[in-house]
Write an enzyme that holds these catalytic residues in place. Structure first.
Site: not given
Ligand code: BQF
Length: 303
Positions: A52, A96, A119
Site C-alpha cells: 500500500k 491494518q 477502508d
C-alpha cells in the site's frame, strides 16, 4: 476463458490517479496523504502494508506508516487514531487488520473518523453504502465492481452467488451486486459455512464470488459452463522451494475451473491488486472531500 487481469487493471487505475494528482498539485493543492497503522509484525500484514505504501509512492501520494508494538494497549492505539483524526494534513488512514487478540477491532473501527475511513469499515460507511448514500466502499468489493465494469461484464438480471459473509467482503459484496446500479441488478444468493448442498447454488450461478478463505475450495464440478468466477481467497501455504518461502492459493481450483468458465480472476494477480487500487481511489475521494466535508459528517445539512 478470459483472465480478469488485476495487474493490468490496477496499473490502468494507478495511471489515472497519477494524472489527477499531477493536476491537483499543479493547481496548488497538496498531494493526497494516506496514513497506515500497523500493529505488530505479522508477515502477511507487513507485506500488505508495504504494498500500500509503495502504491502511494507510485501515484504521487504522501504516505505515513505508523508502526506500533504488538503489545500496545487498546488505549494507546485509540490515542494514535485520535491524533490522525485531528491531523489536517492526513486525508485518510487505515488500521491494518487483523489486530492482536487483546484489542477489540470493533472499538478501534468505531474510533476512526468516518470521513477519514478510506477502508470503509466504520458502521457509518457500511450503513451509508447499504442505503446507497455516498460513502467509502470497502476496498475489495469496490475493486471487484471495478473489475466487472472494466471487462464490460453484464450483471443485470444475472444470478450472483457470493460464498462468504464477512463484514469486509461477503456482506458488502452481496449488497453491491443486488443494488440498482451498473454493475449491479443481480439476483444474489449468499452462501456460507452453514449452507447445505452449496453446489446446488453455485451450479445455478452466472457469477460466483468466492470469499470463504479455503484454498482451492471451488472445484469445476461446482461451476456452470460459461460462468464468471471471481476469486477473493488468498491463503499462504509454506513452500520451501520458493524464495518468498510460501505460495499463495485462492479459493478456486484455478487449473480446472478455468477450463469451464468464461472469465476468471487469478491468485495472485487478481482481486488483491484491485483491493490496493481501490484504497488509492478512496484516498483520492477523501482528499477531494467527495463524500463528506471535513469534520461535518454529522451535519444534517450534508445529507
Ligand atoms: C495479489 C488481506 C486477508 C486479511 C487481511 C495483491 C494484495 C494481496 C494479493 C493485498 C488483503 C488481501 C490485504 C495480491 C491487501 C489483499 O497479487 O494477488 C495485493 O495487498 N491485499 C490486506 O490489507 O489485508 C488483508 C487479506
Amino acid at each position: 476463458m478470459q483472465l480478469l487481469d488485476g495487474k493490468k487493471l490496477s496499473a490502468e487505475i494507478k495511471n489515472e490517479i497519477s494524472e489527477e494528482v499531477k493536476k491537483m498539485v499543479l493547481s496548488g493543492k497538496r498531494a493526497p496523504h494516506l496514513a497506515a497503522i500497523l500493529v505488530g509484525n505479522d508477515g502477511a500484514s507487513q507485506t500488505y502494508v508495504s504494498s500500500k505504501v509503495k502504491s502511494c509512492e507510485e501515484v504521487g501520494y504522501k504516505s505515513t506508516l505508523i508502526r506500533l508494538e504488538k503489545d500496545i494497549t487498546e488505549h494507546e492505539l485509540l490515542a494514535q487514531i485520535n491524533t490522525l483524526n485531528n491531523d489536517d494534513s492526513v486525508d485518510g488512514f487505515i488500521v491494518q487488520l487483523p489486530l492482536p487478540k487483546h484489542i477489540d477491532e470493533e472499538k478501534i473501527i468505531l474510533a476512526i473518523a468516518p470521513e477519514k475511513d478510506v477502508d470503509g469499515f466504520h458502521p457509518m460507511n457500511v450503513g451509508r453504502m447499504t442505503l446507497n448514500l455516498p460513502s467509502y466502499i470497502s476496498a475489495t468489493p469496490k475493486g471487484i465492481l471495478e473489475m466487472l465494469n472494466r471487462y464490460h461484464i453484464e450483471t443485470e438480471g444475472k444470478h450472483c452467488v457470493v460464498i462468504g459473509r464477512s463484514n469486509i467482503v461477503g456482506l458488502p459484496m452481496s449488497l453491491l451486486m443486488q443494488r440498482r446500479s451498473k454493475p449491479g441488478n443481480c439476483t444474489v444468493t449468499i452462501c456460507h459455512s452453514k449452507t447445505n448442498d452449496l453446489a446446488k447454488y453455485t451450479l445455478e450461478a452466472d457469477i460466483i464470488i468466492a470469499a470463504l478463505g479455503k484454498p482451492q475450495f471451488l472445484t469445476a464440478d461446482m461451476v456452470k459452463p460459461g460462468a464468471v468466477v471471481i476469486d477473493v481467497g488468498i491463503t499462504r501455504v509454506e513452500d520451501a522451494g520458493r524464495k518468498s518461502g510460501y505460495r499463495l492459493f485462492g479459493d478456486v481450483d484455478f487449473d480446472n475451473v478455468s477450463k469451464k468458465c468464461s472469465y476468471i480472476s487469478p491468485v495472485p494477480g487478481g482481486v488483491g491488486l484491485m483491493t490496493v487500487a481501490s484504497l488509492l481511489q478512496n484516498t483520492l475521494s477523501a482528499a477531494k472531500e467527495e463524500f463528506y466535508s471535513k469534520n461535518m459528517s454529522f451535519d444534517v445539512g450534508d445529507l
